[in-house]
Scaffold this motif. Structure first.
Motif, PDB file in Angstrom:
ATOM      1  N   THR A 507     -66.312  56.704  65.118  1.00  0.00           N
ATOM      2  CA  THR A 507     -64.987  56.733  64.484  1.00  0.00           C
ATOM      3  C   THR A 507     -64.200  55.454  64.723  1.00  0.00           C
ATOM      4  OG1 THR A 507     -64.061  57.807  66.460  1.00  0.00           O
ATOM      5  CG2 THR A 507     -64.844  59.243  64.695  1.00  0.00           C
ATOM      6  N   SER A 508     -64.780  54.489  65.435  1.00  0.00           N
ATOM      7  CA  SER A 508     -64.053  53.250  65.730  1.00  0.00           C
ATOM      8  C   SER A 508     -63.685  52.499  64.462  1.00  0.00           C
ATOM      9  CB  SER A 508     -64.894  52.361  66.649  1.00  0.00           C
ATOM     10  OG  SER A 508     -66.111  51.998  66.032  1.00  0.00           O
ATOM     11  N   VAL A 509     -64.499  52.638  63.409  1.00  0.00           N
ATOM     12  CA  VAL A 509     -64.191  51.974  62.136  1.00  0.00           C
ATOM     13  C   VAL A 509     -62.846  52.443  61.602  1.00  0.00           C
ATOM     14  CG1 VAL A 509     -64.966  51.656  59.758  1.00  0.00           C
ATOM     15  CG2 VAL A 509     -66.643  51.694  61.617  1.00  0.00           C
ATOM     16  N   PHE A 510     -62.615  53.739  61.646  1.00  0.00           N
ATOM     17  CA  PHE A 510     -61.364  54.296  61.114  1.00  0.00           C
ATOM     18  C   PHE A 510     -60.194  54.039  62.069  1.00  0.00           C
ATOM     19  CE2 PHE A 510     -64.967  57.052  59.881  1.00  0.00           C
ATOM     20  CZ  PHE A 510     -65.014  56.714  58.532  1.00  0.00           C
ATOM     21  N   LYS A 511     -60.451  54.067  63.357  1.00  0.00           N
ATOM     22  CA  LYS A 511     -59.386  53.771  64.315  1.00  0.00           C
ATOM     23  C   LYS A 511     -58.855  52.357  64.124  1.00  0.00           C
ATOM     24  CE  LYS A 511     -61.183  56.815  67.977  1.00  0.00           C
ATOM     25  NZ  LYS A 511     -61.760  56.866  69.341  1.00  0.00           N
ATOM     26  N   GLN A 512     -59.743  51.392  64.073  1.00  0.00           N
ATOM     27  CA  GLN A 512     -59.304  50.007  63.963  1.00  0.00           C
ATOM     28  C   GLN A 512     -58.625  49.740  62.628  1.00  0.00           C
ATOM     29  OE1 GLN A 512     -62.149  47.038  65.037  1.00  0.00           O
ATOM     30  NE2 GLN A 512     -62.760  48.054  66.920  1.00  0.00           N
ATOM     31  N   ARG A 513     -59.114  50.384  61.568  1.00  0.00           N
ATOM     32  CA  ARG A 513     -58.482  50.164  60.269  1.00  0.00           C
ATOM     33  C   ARG A 513     -57.056  50.711  60.263  1.00  0.00           C
ATOM     34  NH1 ARG A 513     -58.348  46.388  56.973  1.00  0.00           N
ATOM     35  NH2 ARG A 513     -57.453  46.995  54.970  1.00  0.00           N
ATOM     36  N   ALA A 514     -56.859  51.901  60.829  1.00  0.00           N
ATOM     37  CA  ALA A 514     -55.513  52.466  60.897  1.00  0.00           C
ATOM     38  C   ALA A 514     -54.606  51.609  61.772  1.00  0.00           C
ATOM     39  CB  ALA A 514     -55.580  53.896  61.433  1.00  0.00           C
TER      40      ALA A 514
END
Length: 831
Positions: A507-514
């Motif tokens: 889920t790091s992809v979505f965390k960093q994008r947010a």
């Protein structure tokens, strides 16, 4: 071989044991003559079977000991150890095999990239002509977010791999987020080139040795250290920070206190977040073409779902792509051949993996740049064809899409109804809760900072201190410590049960994008506030009018923020749902649909084959089948008040038609225009002839943690002065401002930190005593200006993606040679 030393002593010739080998008298005499009188040891009688004289093994001449490329000097033990490991396991034959394997992977990927380039160019031009896009934002955005700024600076301990010691290094993070390491602060002030610049794309921050040892052990099976054995690394404190990469070199740092560890962790995480987002978002052709080519290539290898190593610039991502395929092959081949204790084999594998990563990087960079240059040369001719035949290309693509839709629509709808639609609300809820909390925290932090500034303006007598406070506020979005509370809201994001089902690796992809969206919205809110306040100051308001104007502008900006943040979040939710569900659908449909796609190729005219691809059109049709369910789910979520989202029917049209014209002016320099007495951070006046040069030398810092150079270990940074609780409602704030404006209290003698009331003298004195700079203090002002002559004249060093992301200075002025680990690592570790 007779007369040779064992392998265990080859790393240090001085420690080679004395060995006696029986030789014939004739052979001993001949060797003695060749040595021109060298020592020999007699023994036994002559003859073919007798024991003759045996020579001592000669020591290696000093001039043959290892010297690092570029003038740096390596310890002989490390140089020989690394050289022995790499020469043994990465000989010429294996290097040639790696180069051939890399070339094959790159050639296959670059074919995808060339195909996607034409599609992306057509989509970009079509979007430009048709003008379809998102509605205009309410907030302004600054074009140069951090010009000549330093995010963070201070001292930290770094582990020296050559001598296995910890050394204190002066480090800073400029506006481009490359971690720059200097020998010490004196070297920085004297403009000595930095020892290294670390591009942290693809790295992870580890805060404990146990985490690191677990990852290292998992990266090389069979090397888990037994209890009681010495680990691969020992940290002198309980507060390490380790930068770990699955393929490239690792970096080891440590601090003395938990507070320092938390600060550096926030700063380094900001660096990683920024460097991971290495493909420019304003790239409308090259960027989309590259990311689509990555996805298409991995899908051709039956790899669907999100990819955690899609981070960095194009060359770094391409290197990660090659290492994803090449790494397991090398590990299976070389791991059984590594010798020594478990921790020694782990060190050897890290060196080998880093050397291979560098080799792949150089090859990928050359090949990608060559193909990109070729495509850019062909772009004008492609644009001419697109502009001439735009209508025909669109018609041909729509005809192709209708045929593909008729073929796959029944299968796709069944798949969506059975495998995707029931899980969309659960995915959306898991995304919305932490994201909405993070954006709410951004709003609260912005409200608090502006409120504190307004109270300080009231208590300190007008605009004398306005420039100082606005300088601090202008960099709020890039203050890693103040923004940390916003970023932390995304950490609880989990897709429990759904992550494995939809093949979401992390889920790091979505965390960093947010988190990137949070920073952008904070900066937009701050810049809009700056612009409106600067316009208001042109009217020459009094102190009372200024404070009322600040509050009125704050309310105005918050309304715009609420609207824009709602729009950004809804777009983020849609993109995240598509990123999760589309690969899953493609994988489900592949067995029955993918083999039938080639027959649709005949529907594309040959002249348009560069701009229309069957695979891309097929994915667009699949996207359309699930898009209506995603839009409906987001629309229903907007009705729930707990997420603070605007409904789609709520559109703010031209609420400020002239606002965006204000952003076209020159950037506002609050320190120059509203510096009060005209002094600049207490620095002496600068001669007019040297003003420009000295202005370039000054580097304003967002936050600084500078350690005492005299101390052997870093001291704990002094705590920031506590901030009083700010009012939670506009009504309370207005009442507080009215009471302060009516008070006839004399202005305080010194500045009030964070809006402390003037009448609370005991508390004020205690806060000022905490905030006062001392010789041993480690915390400087959040917007400290480096005195003239203290900073480098040129702009801060840019982060380099050279090889493992580390650019090494070259003391001798010679260009660095990056071929093997022993070459580059020698300069990197010899600080």
């Amino acid at each position: 071989m007779p007369g040779s030393c064992g392998a265990g002593h080859a790393l240090n010739p001085r420690r080679a044991p004395k060995r006696v080998v029986a030789l014939s008298g004739e052979t001993a005499a001949r060797r003695k003559a060749e040595r021109n009188g060298g020592r020999s040891q007699g023994g036994g009688s002559g003859g073919s079977g007798g024991a003759g004289a045996a020579p001592w093994r000669q020591r290696r001449p000093p001039e043959r000991r290892g010297t690092a490329v570029g003038g740096g000097r390596l310890g002989p033990r490390l140089f020989l150890a690394m050289g022995d490991v790499l020469s043994t396991h990465l000989d010429d034959a294996r290097r040639q095999h790696i180069a051939e394997k890399t070339g094959k992977i790159l050639a296959e990927f670059l074919r995808f990239y060339e195909d996607q380039y034409g599609v992306a160019l057509f989509n970009s031009m079509r979007h430009e002509i048709e003008g379809t896009g998102a509605p205009q934002t309410q907030l302004l955005w600054r074009k140069v977010p951090l010009d000549e700024r330093i995010i963070f600076s201070g001292n930290l301990f770094q582990y020296q791999e050559d001598n296995k010691k910890w050394r204190n290094r002066f480090s800073l993070v400029p506006h481009n987020y490359g971690l720059v390491l200097y020998e010490n602060k004196v070297a920085y002030e004297r403009q000595v080139p930095p020892r290294a610049i670390i591009n942290s794309a693809g790295y992870k921050i580890l805060t404990s040795l146990d985490q690191y040892l677990e990852l290292v052990g998992n990266s090389l099976p069979g090397t888990t250290s037994k209890s009681g054995t010495a680990p691969i690394l020992k940290c002198p404190t309980q507060f390490p920070l380790i930068l770990w990469h699955p393929s490239a070199r690792h970096y080891y740092f440590c601090m003395m206190t938990e507070a320092e560890q938390d600060k550096w962790q926030a700063v380094l995480q900001d660096c990683i977040r920024h460097c991971n987002n290495g493909i420019p978002e304003d790239s409308k052709v090259e960027g989309p073409a590259f990311t689509d080519a990555i996805r298409m290539y991995r899908q051709s290898k039956e790899l669907y779902g999100t990819w955690e190593m899609l981070c960095g610039n194009e060359v770094q991502i391409l290197t990660n792509l090659v290492m994803e395929e090449l790494g397991p092959e090398l590990k299976a081949e070389l791991a059984p051949r590594l010798k020594g204790k478990p921790q020694e084999r782990q060190r050897q594998w890290i060196q080998i993996s880093d050397a291979v990563y560098r080799m792949v990087y150089e090859q990928a960079k050359a090949r990608f740049e060559a193909v990109l240059s070729k495509l850019q040369l062909a772009r004008p001719a492609m644009e001419a064809v697109i502009r001439t035949d735009m209508d025909q290309i669109i018609t041909s693509k729509e005809h192709l899409a209708s045929k593909i839709r008729g073929f796959i629509l029944p299968k796709a709808e069944v798949c969506v109804r059975n495998h995707v639609q029931p899980y969309i609300p659960s995915i959306l809820e898991a995304l919305m809760v932490p994201t909405s909390q993070g954006f709410t925290e951004v709003r609260d932090v912005f409200f608090k900072e502006v409120t504190d500034m307004n109270l300080n303006v009231i208590n300190e007598g007008g605009i004398d201190k306005l420039g100082e406070y606005m300088e601090k506020l202008s960099q709020l979005a890039y203050h890693p410590l103040k923004m940390q509370s916003c970023y932390e809201k995304m950490e609880p994001l989990r897709l429990d049960g759904l992550q494995q089902r939809f093949d979401v690796s992390s889920t790091s992809v979505f965390k960093q994008r947010a988190q990137i969206h949070m920073r952008e919205q904070m900066d937009n809110a701050v810049f809009t506030f700056e612009t409106l306040l600067h316009q208001e100051l042109g009217k020459g308001p009094s102190k009372e009018e200024l404070c009322k104007s600040i509050q009125r502008i704050l309310e105005r900006v918050l309304k715009k923020y609420d609207y824009d943040s709602s729009t950004v979040r809804k777009r983020f939710f849609r993109e995240a749902l598509l990123q999760i569900t589309i690969p899953f659908l493609l994988k489900k449909l592949a067995p029955t649909c993918k083999s039938e796609l080639p027959r649709f190729q005949e529907l594309i005219f040959e002249d348009f084959a560069r701009f229309i691809l069957v695979e891309n059109t097929y994915e667009e049709v699949v996207l359309q089948t699930v898009m209506k369910d995603i839009l409906q789910a987001v629309k229903e979520a907007a009705v729930q008040r707990k997420h603070n989202l605007y409904r789609d029917s709520m559109v703010m049209h031209n609420s400020d038609p002239n606002l965006h014209l204000l952003a076209e002016g020159a950037p506002i320099d609050w320190g120059e225009e509203y510096s009060g007495s005209g002094e600049d951070s207490g620095s002496p006046s600068i001669p007019e002839a040297a003003t420009l040069s000295e202005k370039r030398r000054r580097a304003k810092q967002v936050v600084s943690v500078v350690q005492d150079e005299e101390a052997g270990l870093p001291f704990e940074a002094g705590p920031e002065p506590p901030s009083p609780a700010s009012p939670d409602s506009v009504t309370e704030l207005r009442g507080l401002l009215a009471r302060d404006l009516q008070a006839e209290s004399p202005p305080p003698a010194g500045p009030l930190p964070n809006g402390a009331p003037a009448q609370e003298s005991p508390q004020l004195e205690s806060l000022q005593s905490v905030a006062a700079p001392e010789a041993s203090s480690t915390l400087a002002s959040p917007l400290q200006q480096i005195p003239p002559g203290k900073a480098v004249d040129l702009e801060p060093p840019k982060p380099s993606d050279q090889e493992t992301g580390e650019q090494v200075s070259n003391p001798g002025g010679r260009p660095p040679i990056h071929t093997t680990t022993e070459d580059s690592a020698g300069v990197q570790t010899e600080f």
